[in-house]
Write a protein that holds these residues in place. Sequence first.
Motif, PDB file in Angstrom:
ATOM      1  N   ALA A  58       0.918  -1.351  -0.004  1.00 32.62           N
ATOM      2  CA  ALA A  58      -0.095   0.074   0.001  1.00 32.62           C
ATOM      3  C   ALA A  58       1.022   1.355   0.086  1.00 32.62           C
ATOM      4  O   ALA A  58       0.317   2.393  -0.030  1.00 32.62           O
ATOM      5  CB  ALA A  58      -0.903   0.020   0.974  1.00 32.62           C
ATOM      6  N   LYS A  59       2.151   1.089   0.031  1.00 31.49           N
ATOM      7  CA  LYS A  59       3.068   2.209   0.227  1.00 31.49           C
ATOM      8  C   LYS A  59       3.104   3.062  -1.256  1.00 31.49           C
ATOM      9  O   LYS A  59       4.321   2.718  -1.881  1.00 31.49           O
ATOM     10  CB  LYS A  59       4.621   2.232   0.854  1.00 31.49           C
ATOM     11  CG  LYS A  59       4.338   1.455   2.150  1.00 31.49           C
ATOM     12  CD  LYS A  59       5.373   1.028   2.858  1.00 31.49           C
ATOM     13  CE  LYS A  59       5.735  -0.492   2.303  1.00 31.49           C
ATOM     14  NZ  LYS A  59       6.901  -1.090   3.235  1.00 31.49           N
ATOM     15  N   TRP A  91      -4.189   3.503  -2.807  1.00 37.45           N
ATOM     16  CA  TRP A  91      -4.152   4.770  -3.493  1.00 37.45           C
ATOM     17  C   TRP A  91      -5.299   5.660  -2.947  1.00 37.45           C
ATOM     18  O   TRP A  91      -5.176   6.656  -3.003  1.00 37.45           O
ATOM     19  CB  TRP A  91      -4.687   4.515  -5.093  1.00 37.45           C
ATOM     20  CG  TRP A  91      -5.979   3.851  -5.306  1.00 37.45           C
ATOM     21  CD1 TRP A  91      -6.127   2.609  -5.389  1.00 37.45           C
ATOM     22  CD2 TRP A  91      -6.879   4.611  -5.364  1.00 37.45           C
ATOM     23  NE1 TRP A  91      -7.550   2.499  -5.601  1.00 37.45           N
ATOM     24  CE2 TRP A  91      -8.004   3.712  -5.606  1.00 37.45           C
ATOM     25  CE3 TRP A  91      -7.295   6.052  -5.310  1.00 37.45           C
ATOM     26  CZ2 TRP A  91      -9.227   4.125  -6.117  1.00 37.45           C
ATOM     27  CZ3 TRP A  91      -8.599   6.245  -5.909  1.00 37.45           C
ATOM     28  CH2 TRP A  91      -9.685   5.439  -6.126  1.00 37.45           C
ATOM     29  N   TRP A  92      -6.192   4.761  -2.041  1.00 35.30           N
ATOM     30  CA  TRP A  92      -7.194   5.575  -1.505  1.00 35.30           C
ATOM     31  C   TRP A  92      -7.506   4.972  -0.197  1.00 35.30           C
ATOM     32  O   TRP A  92      -7.568   3.858   0.165  1.00 35.30           O
ATOM     33  CB  TRP A  92      -8.451   5.254  -2.528  1.00 35.30           C
ATOM     34  CG  TRP A  92      -9.913   5.636  -2.056  1.00 35.30           C
ATOM     35  CD1 TRP A  92     -10.260   6.980  -1.556  1.00 35.30           C
ATOM     36  CD2 TRP A  92     -10.958   5.076  -2.004  1.00 35.30           C
ATOM     37  NE1 TRP A  92     -11.352   6.891  -1.116  1.00 35.30           N
ATOM     38  CE2 TRP A  92     -12.070   5.767  -1.687  1.00 35.30           C
ATOM     39  CE3 TRP A  92     -11.451   3.605  -2.395  1.00 35.30           C
ATOM     40  CZ2 TRP A  92     -13.490   5.398  -1.404  1.00 35.30           C
ATOM     41  CZ3 TRP A  92     -12.544   3.235  -2.378  1.00 35.30           C
ATOM     42  CH2 TRP A  92     -13.725   3.937  -1.652  1.00 35.30           C
ATOM     43  N   GLN A  93      -8.121   5.932   0.704  1.00 39.18           N
ATOM     44  CA  GLN A  93      -8.066   5.769   2.081  1.00 39.18           C
ATOM     45  C   GLN A  93      -9.655   5.681   2.417  1.00 39.18           C
ATOM     46  O   GLN A  93      -9.999   5.892   3.752  1.00 39.18           O
ATOM     47  CB  GLN A  93      -7.358   6.617   3.115  1.00 39.18           C
ATOM     48  CG  GLN A  93      -5.810   6.469   2.886  1.00 39.18           C
ATOM     49  CD  GLN A  93      -5.386   5.183   3.052  1.00 39.18           C
ATOM     50  OE1 GLN A  93      -5.385   4.661   4.189  1.00 39.18           O
ATOM     51  NE2 GLN A  93      -5.007   4.441   2.005  1.00 39.18           N
ATOM     52  N   GLY A 139      -7.540  -2.978   2.526  1.00 35.71           N
ATOM     53  CA  GLY A 139      -6.726  -2.115   3.466  1.00 35.71           C
ATOM     54  C   GLY A 139      -7.346  -1.751   4.709  1.00 35.71           C
ATOM     55  O   GLY A 139      -6.629  -1.267   5.509  1.00 35.71           O
ATOM     56  N   TYR A 140      -8.610  -2.310   5.015  1.00 31.73           N
ATOM     57  CA  TYR A 140      -9.255  -2.075   6.250  1.00 31.73           C
ATOM     58  C   TYR A 140      -9.056  -3.366   6.934  1.00 31.73           C
ATOM     59  O   TYR A 140      -8.527  -3.403   8.237  1.00 31.73           O
ATOM     60  CB  TYR A 140     -10.690  -1.940   6.193  1.00 31.73           C
ATOM     61  CG  TYR A 140     -11.276  -2.063   7.440  1.00 31.73           C
ATOM     62  CD1 TYR A 140     -11.233  -1.016   8.487  1.00 31.73           C
ATOM     63  CD2 TYR A 140     -11.972  -3.216   7.874  1.00 31.73           C
ATOM     64  CE1 TYR A 140     -12.151  -0.963  10.000  1.00 31.73           C
ATOM     65  CE2 TYR A 140     -12.798  -3.191   9.030  1.00 31.73           C
ATOM     66  CZ  TYR A 140     -12.701  -2.193  10.080  1.00 31.73           C
ATOM     67  OH  TYR A 140     -13.194  -2.266  11.140  1.00 31.73           O
ATOM     68  N   TYR A 141      -9.049  -4.606   6.404  1.00 35.52           N
ATOM     69  CA  TYR A 141      -8.891  -5.850   7.039  1.00 35.52           C
ATOM     70  C   TYR A 141      -7.514  -6.184   7.157  1.00 35.52           C
ATOM     71  O   TYR A 141      -7.296  -7.128   8.060  1.00 35.52           O
ATOM     72  CB  TYR A 141      -9.750  -6.980   6.290  1.00 35.52           C
ATOM     73  CG  TYR A 141     -11.144  -6.704   6.240  1.00 35.52           C
ATOM     74  CD1 TYR A 141     -12.002  -7.279   7.225  1.00 35.52           C
ATOM     75  CD2 TYR A 141     -11.863  -6.286   5.177  1.00 35.52           C
ATOM     76  CE1 TYR A 141     -13.168  -6.899   7.502  1.00 35.52           C
ATOM     77  CE2 TYR A 141     -13.416  -5.823   5.245  1.00 35.52           C
ATOM     78  CZ  TYR A 141     -13.952  -6.440   6.564  1.00 35.52           C
ATOM     79  OH  TYR A 141     -15.217  -6.001   6.406  1.00 35.52           O
ATOM     80  N   TYR A 142      -6.552  -5.782   6.198  1.00 36.70           N
ATOM     81  CA  TYR A 142      -5.295  -6.348   6.051  1.00 36.70           C
ATOM     82  C   TYR A 142      -4.376  -5.230   6.065  1.00 36.70           C
ATOM     83  O   TYR A 142      -3.787  -5.102   4.661  1.00 36.70           O
ATOM     84  CB  TYR A 142      -5.004  -7.416   5.107  1.00 36.70           C
ATOM     85  CG  TYR A 142      -5.884  -8.398   5.252  1.00 36.70           C
ATOM     86  CD1 TYR A 142      -5.520  -9.686   6.282  1.00 36.70           C
ATOM     87  CD2 TYR A 142      -6.972  -8.713   4.467  1.00 36.70           C
ATOM     88  CE1 TYR A 142      -6.540 -10.818   6.343  1.00 36.70           C
ATOM     89  CE2 TYR A 142      -7.836  -9.795   4.593  1.00 36.70           C
ATOM     90  CZ  TYR A 142      -7.732 -10.606   5.494  1.00 36.70           C
ATOM     91  OH  TYR A 142      -8.460 -11.857   5.626  1.00 36.70           O
ATOM     92  N   PRO A 147      -2.316   2.689   7.546  1.00 34.90           N
ATOM     93  CA  PRO A 147      -3.178   2.324   8.782  1.00 34.90           C
ATOM     94  C   PRO A 147      -4.556   1.885   7.879  1.00 34.90           C
ATOM     95  O   PRO A 147      -4.556   1.870   6.920  1.00 34.90           O
ATOM     96  CB  PRO A 147      -3.534   3.778   9.482  1.00 34.90           C
ATOM     97  CG  PRO A 147      -2.234   4.584   9.036  1.00 34.90           C
ATOM     98  CD  PRO A 147      -1.967   4.207   7.694  1.00 34.90           C
ATOM     99  N   ALA A 148      -5.363   0.925   8.739  1.00 34.74           N
ATOM    100  CA  ALA A 148      -6.583   0.596   8.546  1.00 34.74           C
ATOM    101  C   ALA A 148      -7.298   1.771   7.955  1.00 34.74           C
ATOM    102  O   ALA A 148      -7.435   2.689   8.234  1.00 34.74           O
ATOM    103  CB  ALA A 148      -7.267  -0.269   9.473  1.00 34.74           C
TER     104      ALA A 148
END
Length: 685
Positions: A58-59, A91-93, A139-142, A147-148
């Motif tokens: 995710a970086k 890319w998106w939070q 990106g929330y679960y893993y 950050p989640a």
Amino acid sequence: MRFAVRLLAPLALLAGLVTAAATGPAPEPVPVPVAVTGTQVPVPPPPMGWASWNTFAAKINASVIRAQADALVSSGLAAAGYTYVNIDEGWWQGTRDAAGNITVDTAEWPGGMAAIADYLHSKGLKAGIYTDAGRDGCGYYYPTGRPAAPGSGSEGHYAQDMLQFSRWGFDFVKVDWCGGSAEGLDPQSTYRAISAAVTAATASTGRPLTLSICNWGVQSPWNWAPGLGTMWRTSGDIIYYGQTATQAMVLANFDQGVHPTAQHTGYYNDPDMMIAGMPGLTAAQNRTHLGLWAISGAPLLIGDDVATMDATTLATLRNAEVIAVDQDPRGLQGVKVAQDAQGRQVYGKVLSGSGRRAVLLLNRTSTAAAMTVRWADLGLAATTATVRNLWSATNAGSFASSYTVNVPANESVLLTVTGTEAAASTYEAEAAGNTRTGATVAACAGCSGGSKVGGIGNGGTLRFNAVTAAAAGLAVATIAYANGDTATRTATLQVNGQPSTVVAFPPTGSWTTPGTVSVIVQLTAGSANTLTFGNAAAWAPDLDAVEVRALSGAAAPATVRIQGVQSGRCLDVNNSSTTNGVQLQLWDCNGQSNQAWTQTSSRQLTVYGSKCLDAYNSGTTNGTTVVIWDCNGQANQQWNVNADGTITSALSGLCLDASNRGTANGTKIILWACGSGTNQRWTLS
């Protein structure tokens, strides 16, 4: 070639067709001595490019993506065909504005996502983006590198998000399954809704959006994803971020990605992005990795850091002849056609043109071996054929009936073989016994005269009956058709009682210009096979004939069905799953690959070429579940097929048993002390 149903056919002829279909059974058809000679129509190839996850997780930000895009161009990979740059998770939070539109951090993505899409297009590349089918994405679960991120999925916003991606300028969207899995969503209905949103977005913007279905093989997407998306994942991730790459990872995902009856006409099994070049693999293993993806016609998405890739890896990934095997315009998947010894496998792929095959000889053992490919294994006549080695870029010469080459331990050899096609049978649409229903006259924009008679008709079907196979197994069905529209038309193909698949028919130029596309079908031995083409929503192409040719000869591993004496039903892997630990069951015999078993010299019973009938956890007690598992040579995967019809575990001596003497579909298979019951008796045919 003659078309039995032509443009502007007389109403009297049409009435005759409908009447004939309604008057009852017709005489059995026989193959007719005509050839399917239409030009092979190229189908869209599997996507090629680079994806961010394996190296960067995710970086990611605009600078990372631009650097990789620049490297794709400067390295020559883009010129070799690797044109997609796919921005994966991170890319998106999960943020949205008051209208529900996705918003991003413009410090990381200056100018927003439209700007990065524009940059990629300026380099001659295509832009890919990522989301999840659920409300909260991966990106929330893993969380990996960030950050989640709650809310980072598209559930509730499918139409809105797909339209926004298309308006930004993206050409590809990967839709993951973390949220979908956590929420217990139904994969088929969920991805059908996403596919409809993609179609609507494309219609609105005029920009095609390639859909990548990424639900990790849950509920066997190869049975329902063709026509919904261009590609669908067949397994879990090939590597998790931070792991060292191994050849075992490559082989595991390759094995789970072989579903040849689903892959055709621009629809592809996806064994995941590649790990070639990543730390842990040797140069030879990188070549085997690319060779496996090429022989299976998989999407080629690089996961390594292109900006730091070494010259040897670059040369491997740029090999034009290997890429051509993957991108072959016929669009078929390679399959295992021989295994003369455990772990020494021969895969063949039917290529465009006549008599052309790609061949991969894979030595999974720890000892070098001389391995042979026979022309009969490839569906070629036993006449002289020429052989070329694709990695050495050398012609091996011309050989009669077979070719033998030394394959190093845990490596492979990739060849092309050009010979003469073996005999085939052709079935015409209007031959006696073949039935057509639902044909009607309809307005047809762009058709000569403004109307045409559909080859199938809106809601109609066309059945090719009494299709004959000398032995049970795979065959290539080449379909002659015409499509005078400017857009691809589709029809749904069902073979016997197997799951149906959507077949695409690209334009042929006019309604009187024939073309062909090909699919792989699973047939039973004899003349009871039926190929049914239907179209429930719109006008289908005008189908004329089908040519059927066995994919491999008698030298290929023989498959059998294992049929219960009491139930009459077959030993079946539920929903065609390839997941280790799936319990076997009884199901109506249908000739599908999940009911096709091979006996090996080491007393294994294998399915899909790499999964073994297995006494779970080496169980030796009554009630031990019988499952499929990766073949490993252990005693719990060895079976004795006995003269009295029992099949006993070599480890425990217990019998293969339909639990509780069940006979219904779904009855589970276990081990039990051998008795006289017919629920423990099986026939292999």
